[in-house]
Design a protein around this motif. Structure first.
Motif, PDB file in Angstrom:
ATOM      1  N   ASP A 203      29.358  26.551  38.283  1.00 50.23           N
ATOM      2  CA  ASP A 203      28.851  27.409  37.211  1.00 50.23           C
ATOM      3  C   ASP A 203      28.862  28.836  37.745  1.00 50.23           C
ATOM      4  OD1 ASP A 203      27.622  28.541  35.054  1.00 50.23           O
ATOM      5  OD2 ASP A 203      25.675  27.564  35.343  1.00 50.23           O
ATOM      6  N   TRP A 204      29.757  29.684  37.218  1.00 51.23           N
ATOM      7  CA  TRP A 204      29.908  31.014  37.777  1.00 51.23           C
ATOM      8  C   TRP A 204      30.013  32.070  36.685  1.00 51.23           C
ATOM      9  CZ3 TRP A 204      34.287  33.804  36.484  1.00 51.23           C
ATOM     10  CH2 TRP A 204      35.358  33.063  35.952  1.00 51.23           C
ATOM     11  N   ARG A 205      29.662  33.320  37.071  1.00 49.37           N
ATOM     12  CA  ARG A 205      29.818  34.498  36.213  1.00 49.37           C
ATOM     13  C   ARG A 205      30.386  35.625  37.067  1.00 49.37           C
ATOM     14  NH1 ARG A 205      28.166  30.814  33.748  1.00 49.37           N
ATOM     15  NH2 ARG A 205      26.656  30.710  32.027  1.00 49.37           N
ATOM     16  N   LEU A 206      31.149  36.512  36.446  1.00 46.53           N
ATOM     17  CA  LEU A 206      31.665  37.709  37.120  1.00 46.53           C
ATOM     18  C   LEU A 206      31.327  38.935  36.298  1.00 46.53           C
ATOM     19  CD1 LEU A 206      33.451  39.368  39.121  1.00 46.53           C
ATOM     20  CD2 LEU A 206      35.423  38.763  37.669  1.00 46.53           C
ATOM     21  N   VAL A 207      30.717  39.922  36.936  1.00 47.58           N
ATOM     22  CA  VAL A 207      30.495  41.231  36.336  1.00 47.58           C
ATOM     23  C   VAL A 207      31.314  42.237  37.146  1.00 47.58           C
ATOM     24  CG1 VAL A 207      28.829  43.011  35.713  1.00 47.58           C
ATOM     25  CG2 VAL A 207      28.163  40.595  35.636  1.00 47.58           C
ATOM     26  N   TYR A 208      32.230  42.936  36.492  1.00 49.60           N
ATOM     27  CA  TYR A 208      33.122  43.880  37.159  1.00 49.60           C
ATOM     28  C   TYR A 208      32.912  45.243  36.529  1.00 49.60           C
ATOM     29  CZ  TYR A 208      37.577  45.760  38.979  1.00 49.60           C
ATOM     30  OH  TYR A 208      38.539  46.510  39.612  1.00 49.60           O
ATOM     31  N   THR A 209      32.443  46.188  37.350  1.00 51.94           N
ATOM     32  CA  THR A 209      32.132  47.523  36.847  1.00 51.94           C
ATOM     33  C   THR A 209      32.909  48.579  37.628  1.00 51.94           C
ATOM     34  OG1 THR A 209      30.295  49.050  36.346  1.00 51.94           O
ATOM     35  CG2 THR A 209      30.142  47.782  38.394  1.00 51.94           C
TER      36      THR A 209
ATOM     37  N   GLU B 209      42.888  37.327  32.622  1.00 53.16           N
ATOM     38  CA  GLU B 209      43.373  35.947  32.548  1.00 53.16           C
ATOM     39  C   GLU B 209      42.226  34.972  32.787  1.00 53.16           C
ATOM     40  OE1 GLU B 209      46.485  35.744  35.366  1.00 53.16           O
ATOM     41  OE2 GLU B 209      47.942  36.842  34.127  1.00 53.16           O
ATOM     42  N   LEU B 210      41.337  35.315  33.721  1.00 48.36           N
ATOM     43  CA  LEU B 210      40.146  34.501  33.937  1.00 48.36           C
ATOM     44  C   LEU B 210      39.257  34.533  32.705  1.00 48.36           C
ATOM     45  CD1 LEU B 210      39.218  35.553  37.594  1.00 48.36           C
ATOM     46  CD2 LEU B 210      39.994  33.293  36.884  1.00 48.36           C
TER      47      LEU B 210
ATOM     48  N   ALA C 155      35.843  33.194  28.311  1.00 47.99           N
ATOM     49  CA  ALA C 155      35.357  34.548  28.021  1.00 47.99           C
ATOM     50  C   ALA C 155      33.862  34.703  28.255  1.00 47.99           C
ATOM     51  CB  ALA C 155      35.708  34.924  26.583  1.00 47.99           C
ATOM     52  N   GLU C 156      33.112  33.622  28.255  1.00 45.72           N
ATOM     53  CA  GLU C 156      31.677  33.714  28.480  1.00 45.72           C
ATOM     54  C   GLU C 156      31.346  34.043  29.925  1.00 45.72           C
ATOM     55  OE1 GLU C 156      29.247  33.449  26.174  1.00 45.72           O
ATOM     56  OE2 GLU C 156      30.832  33.344  24.670  1.00 45.72           O
TER      57      GLU C 156
ATOM     58  N   GLY D 248      23.417  37.876  33.017  1.00 43.52           N
ATOM     59  CA  GLY D 248      24.026  36.572  32.747  1.00 43.52           C
ATOM     60  C   GLY D 248      24.005  35.624  33.923  1.00 43.52           C
ATOM     61  N   SER D 249      23.214  35.945  34.946  1.00 43.96           N
ATOM     62  CA  SER D 249      23.207  35.125  36.148  1.00 43.96           C
ATOM     63  C   SER D 249      22.583  33.762  35.898  1.00 43.96           C
ATOM     64  CB  SER D 249      22.434  35.843  37.259  1.00 43.96           C
ATOM     65  OG  SER D 249      22.293  35.013  38.390  1.00 43.96           O
ATOM     66  N   PRO D 250      23.244  32.675  36.321  1.00 44.68           N
ATOM     67  CA  PRO D 250      22.602  31.362  36.234  1.00 44.68           C
ATOM     68  C   PRO D 250      21.363  31.317  37.126  1.00 44.68           C
ATOM     69  CG  PRO D 250      24.967  31.175  36.673  1.00 44.68           C
ATOM     70  CD  PRO D 250      24.600  32.607  36.852  1.00 44.68           C
TER      71      PRO D 250
END
Length: 344
Positions: free
Chosen positions: A180-186, A201-202, A207-208, A230-232
């Protein structure tokens, strides 16, 4: 192993000294064992840690950012690596710089690194951008890993600008594990953010999980709380980027994160600093370091070629040996009221 040959009258002859008698017996036994086990022992072969590679491709990835695809001269497989690893890149001038591996860990035909041009740096990134071309020959050392990826069930990845380089392989690994992962890219703006196509592409895959957040679309840089939204619950947080971003993420992640792992690419601010001195033993120079400056800043005024990569995505390049034998990171090391003696 070759042991000294004792005279016959000292080997196996009873002695009144019990300790010496025991020692002679042990030596005699060891001689017999060594003669048997060491007979076929191969000679020690020195290991060459340097890899001579060819630049197979130079690609523009964003404003002021290029990636290098590096391959072996004979096309054979490169040593394995894991997410978070980096290479020491020896440039044609002799400069050595560290860059995170950001390609596919499962494809050993090549290594990929990305370099942001720093116009007012100490020349390493400028040399990459201006000198290296397809066909250029370089030497690399490694891979080494100071930012290891820990296998777990939940992750939040936070990347700022060029800080995406160690994070991207981690995201791929987490996805492959079914975590279960999330990515925030700023970043400052979309034009300055490398590897957006790969990240999109990821995002199309799920998209969530991916949020691309340029400051120009929001007016201000994100706070730590915003980046962590959005961190688990109970996730491992991996972050790489500028010091303000890392500080806010580390502070705001405390209540809910399982652990926070980070790699900085700018030196932390000096808070409550006190003046001290740095003695450069080899150059015979002693420098005064003011309360509001780092040893790195002061040393680079005297020795402009002193290596550092605090603004290029990797922390640790400025570590130099002290006369005590320990390594000292001169971007942060301080000795309030005292003197640090360095082998420079």
């Amino acid at each position: 192993m070759s042991l000294p040959r004792f005279p016959a009258h000292l080997r196996g002859k009873p002695r009144a000294d019990r300790l010496m008698s025991t020692l002679v017996g042990v030596i005699a036994a060891y001689e017999r064992i060594s003669a048997f086990s060491g007979r076929r022992r191969p000679p020690v072969v020195e290991v060459d840690r340097d890899l001579v590679l060819r630049v197979d491709e130079v690609r523009a990835e964003a404003d002021c950012v290029v990636s290098l695809r590096l391959v072996k001269l004979d096309g054979s497989d490169l040593p394995k690596w894991r997410p978070g690893a980096h290479l020491d890149l020896v440039l044609p001038s002799g400069r050595v710089r560290q860059y995170s591996l950001c390609g596919n860990e499962n494809d050993r035909a090549y290594y990929r690194v990305a370099v942001r041009r720093i116009d007012h740096g100490n020349g390493g990134s400028l040399e990459v951008h201006s000198v290296l071309r397809r066909g250029s020959i370089v030497v690399v050392r490694g891979p080494r890993n100071a930012f290891p990826f820990v296998v777990d069930e939940k992750y939040l990845f936070v990347a700022g600008g060029i800080g995406i380089t160690p994070i991207l392989p981690m995201v791929r690994r987490a996805a492959a594990l079914g975590a279960d992962w999330r990515l925030v890219y700023t970043g400052r703006d979309l034009a300055s953010m490398p590897f957006l196509t790969e990240i999109k592409e990821l995002a199309e895959f799920d998209a969530e999980r991916v949020w691309i957040r340029p400051d120009t679309e929001y007016g201000i840089p994100a706070s730590g709380a915003e980046l962590l939204e959005g961190s688990p619950e109970g996730a491992n947080v991996y972050a790489c980027g500028p010091a303000p971003m890392l500080t806010s993420v580390r502070v705001d992640a405390v209540p809910r994160a399982k652990a926070v792992f980070f790699e900085r690419f700018s030196t932390p601010p000096i808070v409550g600093g006190k003046p001290f001195r740095v003695e450069l033993r080899r150059t015979g120079t002693t420098l005064d370091v003011p309360a509001d400056r780092s040893a790195l800043d002061v040393i680079r005024e005297a020795l402009p070629d002193t290596a550092y990569s605090c603004k290029q995505g990797f922390c640790g390049t400025c570590e130099v040996p002290a006369m005590t034998g320990e390594g000292v990171r001169i971007c942060v090391a301080r000795a309030p009221g005292g003197t640090v003696v360095l082998d420079l």
